[in-house]
Design a protein around this motif. Structure first.
Motif, mmCIF file in Angstrom:
data_model
loop_
_atom_site.group_PDB
_atom_site.id
_atom_site.type_symbol
_atom_site.label_atom_id
_atom_site.label_comp_id
_atom_site.label_asym_id
_atom_site.label_seq_id
_atom_site.Cartn_x
_atom_site.Cartn_y
_atom_site.Cartn_z
ATOM 1 N N ILE A 28 34.434 39.956 39.250
ATOM 2 C CA ILE A 28 34.983 40.117 40.114
ATOM 3 C C ILE A 28 33.863 39.502 41.194
ATOM 4 N N ILE A 30 35.168 37.808 44.755
ATOM 5 C CA ILE A 30 36.409 37.613 45.439
ATOM 6 C C ILE A 30 35.694 36.355 46.208
ATOM 7 N N SER A 35 37.680 33.823 42.082
ATOM 8 C CA SER A 35 39.368 33.512 43.071
ATOM 9 C C SER A 35 39.152 32.095 42.475
ATOM 10 N N SER A 123 40.861 38.669 40.249
ATOM 11 C CA SER A 123 40.668 38.178 42.320
ATOM 12 C C SER A 123 42.192 38.350 42.518
ATOM 13 N N PHE A 124 41.778 38.408 44.571
ATOM 14 C CA PHE A 124 43.249 39.095 44.373
ATOM 15 C C PHE A 124 45.377 38.569 44.487
ATOM 16 N N LEU A 127 46.309 39.613 41.390
ATOM 17 C CA LEU A 127 45.511 40.834 40.627
ATOM 18 C C LEU A 127 47.234 41.232 40.313
ATOM 19 N N GLU A 155 33.503 42.522 49.373
ATOM 20 C CA GLU A 155 34.878 42.156 48.904
ATOM 21 C C GLU A 155 35.167 42.811 47.491
ATOM 22 N N ASP A 156 34.123 42.740 46.679
ATOM 23 C CA ASP A 156 34.689 42.898 44.920
ATOM 24 C C ASP A 156 34.540 44.392 45.015
ATOM 25 N N PHE A 159 38.498 45.370 45.369
ATOM 26 C CA PHE A 159 38.955 44.611 44.803
ATOM 27 C C PHE A 159 39.290 45.300 43.513
ATOM 28 N N TYR A 185 39.489 50.670 49.390
ATOM 29 C CA TYR A 185 40.590 49.901 49.777
ATOM 30 C C TYR A 185 41.688 50.548 50.122
ATOM 31 N N VAL A 220 47.390 37.083 48.356
ATOM 32 C CA VAL A 220 47.641 38.536 46.922
ATOM 33 C C VAL A 220 49.398 37.560 45.907
#
Length: 240
Positions: A28, A30, A35, A123-124, A127, A155-156, A159, A185, A220
């Motif tokens: 991850i 992000i 991403s 990544s988002f 997901l 941020e990681d 996720f 989250y 997302v």
């Protein structure tokens, strides 16, 4: 059968203390490496070769590949592009092989592949695809946050928490890191952009004038493919 585990590793610096030989590792990063990788594979890139160093990336120049290098949020001089997701649009990457090195994400991939059962990229953007795949497998889940230069980042971890949130009712054993990521989250999920606005890496990217990258990376489920490491290449995971 033993209950499957979900573990969250907040930084690659902690990786040596874990046994991931029976785990699917989700790498991850992000903002922005994973991403961009997910977006590139979604858009038809033949393969993305992650490498740890700029020098190694440069060594592929004679092979005719696209070369992508990023350090400290900036494109390294002399390379085709860095790790902005907008550089991985279909018209730029379809059927191409890209060699990529980044500050954090490719390092995490390089470290995890040494002992993991399997390495995939999250990544988002993908997901749901990630979560559905993990649910279908009989392996442990190891969520590896690339962080920032071996340090924790928000941020990681967010996720990782999103994945835990989607899997926690599937009879997994959750470690304390997973529980804390899920809690984080739950705080942020209703407005990811607002919550991540205070992250240190978000501030770095804003100073470089690339706020649109941040917004894009928080989309997302706009991708359905999963990049998987096969040998030294990330390619589209083919589901049976």
């Amino acid at each position: 059968m033993d209950k499957r585990k979900i573990e969250v590793c907040f930084t690659p610096a902690l990786l040596p203390i874990y046994d991931i030989s029976n785990a699917i590792v989700v790498v991850i990063d992000i903002f922005r490496a994973t991403s961009s990788i997910c977006y590139g594979i979604e858009n038809g890139a033949a393969a993305i070769i992650p490498v740890a160093t700029v020098e190694e990336c440069k060594s592929y120049e004679i092979d005719g590949f696209l070369l992508a290098a990023e350090r400290d949020g900036k494109v390294v001089e002399g390379f085709d592009f860095g790790n902005s997701p907008f550089a991985y649009a279909e018209d730029k990457v379809k059927d191409k092989t890209i060699v990529l090195t980044t500050t954090n994400g490719t390092y995490a991939i390089d470290e995890s592949k040494k002992t993991a059962f399997q390495v995939i990229i999250g990544s988002f953007l993908n997901l749901d695809a990630i979560c559905n795949y993990l649910k279908s497998q009989d392996k442990d889940v190891f969520l590896l946050c690339a962080g920032w230069k071996n340090k924790f980042n928000l941020e990681d971890t967010l996720f990782a928490g999103a994945v835990v949130h989607h899997l926690k009712n599937e009879d997994y054993y959750l470690d304390d890191s997973s529980i804390s990521a899920d809690d984080l989250y739950n705080i942020a999920k209703h407005d990811l952009e607002a919550y991540t606005a205070k992250t240190s890496h978000s501030e770095r990217l804003k100073k470089l004038g690339i706020e649109e990258d941040i917004k894009f990376c928080l989309n997302v489920n706009i991708a359905t493919t999963i990049p998987v490491l096969e040998g030294n290449k990330l390619v589209k995971l083919i589901l049976n």
